[in-house]
Design a protein around this motif. Structure first.
Motif, PDB file in Angstrom:
ATOM      1  N   HIS A  40       0.649  -1.192  -0.027  1.00 35.32           N
ATOM      2  CA  HIS A  40       0.112   0.036  -0.086  1.00 35.32           C
ATOM      3  C   HIS A  40       0.721   1.123  -0.112  1.00 35.32           C
ATOM      4  N   LEU A  41       1.816   1.236   0.728  1.00 32.81           N
ATOM      5  CA  LEU A  41       2.709   2.348   0.737  1.00 32.81           C
ATOM      6  C   LEU A  41       3.509   2.652  -0.392  1.00 32.81           C
ATOM      7  N   ASP A  42       3.925   1.512  -0.936  1.00 33.20           N
ATOM      8  CA  ASP A  42       4.656   1.699  -2.212  1.00 33.20           C
ATOM      9  C   ASP A  42       3.847   2.373  -3.276  1.00 33.20           C
ATOM     10  N   VAL A  43       2.397   1.871  -3.419  1.00 38.24           N
ATOM     11  CA  VAL A  43       1.567   2.512  -4.403  1.00 38.24           C
ATOM     12  C   VAL A  43       1.321   3.856  -4.119  1.00 38.24           C
ATOM     13  N   LEU A  44       0.992   4.334  -2.736  1.00 32.33           N
ATOM     14  CA  LEU A  44       0.588   5.505  -2.372  1.00 32.33           C
ATOM     15  C   LEU A  44       1.758   6.525  -2.639  1.00 32.33           C
ATOM     16  N   HIS A  45       2.999   5.986  -2.511  1.00 34.56           N
ATOM     17  CA  HIS A  45       4.404   6.662  -2.557  1.00 34.56           C
ATOM     18  C   HIS A  45       4.277   7.024  -4.204  1.00 34.56           C
ATOM     19  N   GLY A  46       3.990   6.128  -4.918  1.00 35.06           N
ATOM     20  CA  GLY A  46       4.040   6.474  -6.440  1.00 35.06           C
ATOM     21  C   GLY A  46       3.009   7.645  -6.922  1.00 35.06           C
ATOM     22  N   HIS A  47       1.758   7.379  -6.158  1.00 30.84           N
ATOM     23  CA  HIS A  47       0.872   8.494  -6.557  1.00 30.84           C
ATOM     24  C   HIS A  47       1.499  10.055  -6.080  1.00 30.84           C
ATOM     25  N   LEU A  48       1.912   9.931  -4.851  1.00 32.61           N
ATOM     26  CA  LEU A  48       2.464  11.090  -4.294  1.00 32.61           C
ATOM     27  C   LEU A  48       3.771  11.926  -5.190  1.00 32.61           C
ATOM     28  N   THR A  49       4.612  10.766  -5.589  1.00 30.86           N
ATOM     29  CA  THR A  49       5.694  11.520  -6.540  1.00 30.86           C
ATOM     30  C   THR A  49       5.028  11.841  -7.751  1.00 30.86           C
ATOM     31  N   GLY A  50       3.925  11.145  -8.281  1.00 29.81           N
ATOM     32  CA  GLY A  50       3.453  11.533  -9.664  1.00 29.81           C
ATOM     33  C   GLY A  50       2.750  12.849  -9.697  1.00 29.81           C
ATOM     34  N   LEU A  51       1.996  13.182  -8.218  1.00 29.37           N
ATOM     35  CA  LEU A  51       1.442  14.622  -8.086  1.00 29.37           C
ATOM     36  C   LEU A  51       2.573  15.391  -7.586  1.00 29.37           C
ATOM     37  N   HIS A  52       3.507  15.118  -7.325  1.00 24.89           N
ATOM     38  CA  HIS A  52       4.637  15.930  -7.178  1.00 24.89           C
ATOM     39  C   HIS A  52       5.418  16.582  -8.531  1.00 24.89           C
ATOM     40  N   LEU A  53       5.576  15.583  -9.371  1.00 25.75           N
ATOM     41  CA  LEU A  53       5.994  16.017 -10.761  1.00 25.75           C
ATOM     42  C   LEU A  53       5.165  16.910 -11.375  1.00 25.75           C
ATOM     43  N   LEU A  54       3.579  16.460 -11.257  1.00 25.34           N
ATOM     44  CA  LEU A  54       2.509  17.409 -11.921  1.00 25.34           C
ATOM     45  C   LEU A  54       2.601  18.823 -11.181  1.00 25.34           C
ATOM     46  N   MET A  55       2.707  18.695  -9.928  1.00 22.76           N
ATOM     47  CA  MET A  55       2.619  20.176  -9.500  1.00 22.76           C
ATOM     48  C   MET A  55       3.668  21.040  -9.676  1.00 22.76           C
ATOM     49  N   ASP A  56       4.976  20.302  -9.788  1.00 21.86           N
ATOM     50  CA  ASP A  56       6.219  21.140 -10.347  1.00 21.86           C
ATOM     51  C   ASP A  56       5.723  21.689 -11.551  1.00 21.86           C
ATOM     52  N   ARG A  57       5.389  20.775 -12.463  1.00 19.99           N
ATOM     53  CA  ARG A  57       5.142  21.382 -13.850  1.00 19.99           C
ATOM     54  C   ARG A  57       4.236  22.643 -14.197  1.00 19.99           C
ATOM     55  N   LEU A  58       3.118  22.485 -13.178  1.00 21.45           N
ATOM     56  CA  LEU A  58       2.002  23.314 -13.063  1.00 21.45           C
ATOM     57  C   LEU A  58       2.425  24.519 -12.547  1.00 21.45           C
ATOM     58  N   ALA A  59       3.214  24.367 -11.460  1.00 24.17           N
ATOM     59  CA  ALA A  59       3.549  25.777 -10.831  1.00 24.17           C
ATOM     60  C   ALA A  59       4.616  26.623 -11.601  1.00 24.17           C
ATOM     61  N   ASP A  60       5.500  25.750 -12.338  1.00 17.85           N
ATOM     62  CA  ASP A  60       6.400  26.544 -13.447  1.00 17.85           C
ATOM     63  C   ASP A  60       5.744  27.195 -14.427  1.00 17.85           C
ATOM     64  N   THR A  61       4.754  26.627 -14.765  1.00 10.29           N
ATOM     65  CA  THR A  61       3.914  27.220 -16.234  1.00 10.29           C
ATOM     66  C   THR A  61       2.942  28.287 -15.770  1.00 10.29           C
ATOM     67  N   THR A  62       2.463  28.352 -14.401  1.00  9.85           N
ATOM     68  CA  THR A  62       1.499  29.136 -13.765  1.00  9.85           C
ATOM     69  C   THR A  62       2.156  30.579 -13.199  1.00  9.85           C
ATOM     70  N   ARG A  63       3.544  30.171 -12.802  1.00  5.15           N
ATOM     71  CA  ARG A  63       4.148  31.480 -11.891  1.00  5.15           C
ATOM     72  C   ARG A  63       4.154  32.511 -12.875  1.00  5.15           C
ATOM     73  N   PRO A  64       4.736  32.657 -13.939  1.00  3.37           N
ATOM     74  CA  PRO A  64       4.914  33.519 -14.914  1.00  3.37           C
ATOM     75  C   PRO A  64       3.459  34.693 -15.083  1.00  3.37           C
ATOM     76  N   GLN A  65       2.565  34.012 -15.139  1.00  5.42           N
ATOM     77  CA  GLN A  65       1.126  34.716 -15.408  1.00  5.42           C
ATOM     78  C   GLN A  65       0.577  35.117 -14.232  1.00  5.42           C
ATOM     79  N   HIS A  66       0.853  34.261 -13.281  1.00  3.34           N
ATOM     80  CA  HIS A  66      -0.078  34.429 -12.028  1.00  3.34           C
ATOM     81  C   HIS A  66       0.975  33.918 -10.835  1.00  3.34           C
ATOM     82  N   PRO A  67       1.758  35.040 -10.422  1.00  5.04           N
ATOM     83  CA  PRO A  67       2.893  34.994  -9.641  1.00  5.04           C
ATOM     84  C   PRO A  67       2.158  34.263  -8.055  1.00  5.04           C
ATOM     85  N   ALA A  68       1.132  34.859  -7.709  1.00  7.89           N
ATOM     86  CA  ALA A  68       0.866  34.575  -6.450  1.00  7.89           C
ATOM     87  C   ALA A  68       0.104  33.019  -6.371  1.00  7.89           C
TER      88      ALA A  68
END
Length: 148
Positions: A40-68
């Motif tokens: 369970h923890l291995d699968v959950l960790h996979g989800h968390l790291t996938g969300l981590h990567l997605l949030m990283d990319r979304l933050a990078d593309t959002t920050r220039p237009q919407h800094p806050a």
């Protein structure tokens, strides 16, 4: 060839499916009240790291237009990494289903090789590297000498 347009109400079907799967699993876990195991923890960790990567990319593309909004997303990115780190630590605290010997020890000095159970360590080391690359200033050569 053009990409098909996704209707606005179904813009993120895979995220919706993943969320539904997690909700279903949470309901099942509440009914059975079984303790977490390494799988369970291995699968959950996979989800968390996938969300981590997605949030990283979304933050990078959002920050220039919407800094806050980008700053809030960057904070969520960091907290996802912290959550993944805690799940990784809990994984290694739980007893293994089968004794795997010293090969199941997480070695932060190198990417683990060997048993497939260590994929959690590989994901954790990769996400840790990504977060350090984002949050640690790069060394751009020698610094100028200070004058008194």
């Amino acid at each position: 060839m053009t990409n098909p347009q996704t209707p606005a109400d179904d813009a993120h079907p895979y995220l919706r499916a993943a969320t539904a799967g997690i909700r279903h699993h949470a309901r099942q876990a509440a009914r059975t009240s079984a303790p977490a195991d390494r799988i369970h923890l291995d699968v959950l960790h996979g989800h968390l790291t996938g969300l981590h990567l997605l949030m990283d990319r979304l933050a990078d593309t959002t920050r220039p237009q919407h800094p806050a909004a980008g700053r809030h997303m960057a904070s969520a990115h960091l907290r996802l990494w912290q959550a993944a780190t805690s799940v990784h630590d809990a994984f290694h605290t739980l007893p293994a289903a089968e004794p795997t010997g010293s090969d199941s020890v997480c070695r932060p000095d190198r990417l683990p090789e060997g048993p497939s159970v260590l994929t959690i360590c590989q994901r954790q080391l990769a996400s840790g590297h990504a977060i350090r690359r984002k949050t640690t200033p790069a060394d751009h050569g020698p610094r100028p000498a200070r004058t008194a």
